[in-house]
Design an enzyme around this catalytic site. Structure first.
Site, mmCIF file in Angstrom:
data_model
loop_
_atom_site.group_PDB
_atom_site.id
_atom_site.type_symbol
_atom_site.label_atom_id
_atom_site.label_comp_id
_atom_site.label_asym_id
_atom_site.label_seq_id
_atom_site.Cartn_x
_atom_site.Cartn_y
_atom_site.Cartn_z
ATOM 1 N N ASP A 141 -2.088 0.213 3.183
ATOM 2 C CA ASP A 141 -1.623 1.493 2.637
ATOM 3 C C ASP A 141 -0.757 2.212 3.668
ATOM 4 O O ASP A 141 -1.240 2.634 4.714
ATOM 5 C CB ASP A 141 -2.833 2.359 2.271
ATOM 6 C CG ASP A 141 -2.426 3.726 1.732
ATOM 7 O OD1 ASP A 141 -2.339 3.866 0.504
ATOM 8 O OD2 ASP A 141 -2.207 4.650 2.542
ATOM 9 N N LYS B 118 4.295 5.319 -0.409
ATOM 10 C CA LYS B 118 4.313 6.603 -1.105
ATOM 11 C C LYS B 118 5.655 7.306 -0.919
ATOM 12 O O LYS B 118 6.302 7.179 0.130
ATOM 13 C CB LYS B 118 3.192 7.523 -0.581
ATOM 14 C CG LYS B 118 1.827 6.859 -0.529
ATOM 15 C CD LYS B 118 0.773 7.784 0.054
ATOM 16 C CE LYS B 118 -0.474 7.007 0.392
ATOM 17 N NZ LYS B 118 -0.374 6.282 1.675
ATOM 18 N N LEU C 86 -13.913 8.587 5.989
ATOM 19 C CA LEU C 86 -14.936 8.769 7.019
ATOM 20 C C LEU C 86 -14.951 10.181 7.597
ATOM 21 O O LEU C 86 -15.595 10.444 8.608
ATOM 22 C CB LEU C 86 -14.732 7.745 8.145
ATOM 23 C CG LEU C 86 -14.815 6.274 7.717
ATOM 24 C CD1 LEU C 86 -14.488 5.354 8.884
ATOM 25 C CD2 LEU C 86 -16.194 5.957 7.159
ATOM 26 N N ILE D 80 -9.657 3.261 2.130
ATOM 27 C CA ILE D 80 -8.639 2.756 3.056
ATOM 28 C C ILE D 80 -8.899 3.305 4.462
ATOM 29 O O ILE D 80 -8.134 4.113 4.966
ATOM 30 C CB ILE D 80 -7.212 3.109 2.581
ATOM 31 C CG1 ILE D 80 -7.145 4.555 2.065
ATOM 32 C CG2 ILE D 80 -6.733 2.141 1.526
ATOM 33 C CD1 ILE D 80 -5.733 5.075 1.868
#
Length: 278
Positions: free
Chosen positions: A47, A77, A192, A231
């Site tokens: 990504d 993106k 996370l 990701i």
């Protein structure tokens, strides 16, 4: 090395690995080595984004990896300054050039920019890219239900993925439910908690000790069992390897409940309702 990551089937039938490797904040000159390490560890989903400035380094790693293109799942993106129909098409071509690819597997609008009011025409350019086969799936990032409602009233292709901030401090239950009802897969960024003490929370460390795992592995496993795509990002080889070693254990109902109790609706990133940086 082959991948051990199971797929999520997107709403158009495309298979996307449920766990991938993110390169946010990885400098371009470090991205090649980081992505190479991830591919060697078994990641197949990468990504990146135009705004990250590391599509070129990412592309170099892909080219040298020896992994067949059809075995990779590459996401990039569109940045905010390129929103608009024609500018989106140009920006997509530039991303492909930097990545050294003929197509991407997933192309995402990075932010809705509600004050600018251009995400509908931007998404129509995405539909053109999709119909041309140059993106196997299209979607959005950081879109709230009101943005998705506006999109659905003016476009034809339901986004395959909505990538949103999601971690135990911000669990986004209403948004997850809304997207699930429409067949839109949820992908978690900052899964996370971006160094905000999440991995030191006693509930997390206790579960980690119980399973003989690291706190990061416990949080990633929580995401996976909820059905989220994740990701995690790291440039540390040992952590890159550790983060994919989450498919040989399971959390029990008590573990899930303990982590679910940590929700504070606390954002670490911008609020999509008001973020309009261009």
């Amino acid at each position: 090395m082959s991948s051990k990551v199971p797929p999520i089937i997107l709403n158009n039938g495309v298979e996307m690995p449920q766990l991938g490797f993110g390169v946010w904040q990885v400098p371009n000159d470090e991205a090649e080595q980081a992505v190479a390490t991830a591919l060697e560890a078994g990641y197949r989903s990468i990504d990146t984004a135009a705004a990250y400035g590391n599509e070129e380094g990412t592309g170099k790693a892909l080219a040298k990896s020896g992994v067949a293109r059809q075995d990779l799942f590459i996401t990039t993106k569109l940045w905010n300054t390129d929103q608009g129909y024609d500018s989106t098409l140009r920006a997509f071509d530039e991303s492909l050039d930097r990545l050294g690819l003929d197509y991407v597997d997933l192309y995402l609008i990075h932010w809705p920019l509600p004050a600018r009011g251009t995400f509908v025409e931007t998404y129509k350019a995405f539909e053109t890219i999709y119909s041309d086969g140059r993106a196997k799936a299209i979607g959005v990032c950081n879109f709230l239900p009101e943005h998705l409602d506006e999109l659905s009233g003016a476009t034809n292709v339901v986004p395959a993925v909505n990538q949103i901030e999601l971690h135990p401090f911000l669990q986004q239950l209403p948004d997850r439910k809304y997207n699930a009802e429409r067949g839109i897969a949820i992908e978690a960024w900052s899964p996370l908690g971006r160094g905000q003490g999440l991995l030191e929370v006693p509930a997390i460390t206790a579960i980690a000790q119980k399973h003989g795992r690291t706190p990061a592995q416990v949080v990633l496993r929580w995401h996976l069992q909820l059905g989220n795509i994740v990701i995690p990002k790291s440039v540390t080889p040992s952590r890159i390897k550790e983060n994919i070693e989450v498919f040989d254990f399971s959390l029990d109902a008590d573990d899930i409940a303990a982590i679910s109790a940590l929700n504070e609706d606390r954002r670490l990133g911008p609020d999509p309702a008001t973020f309009n940086l261009v």
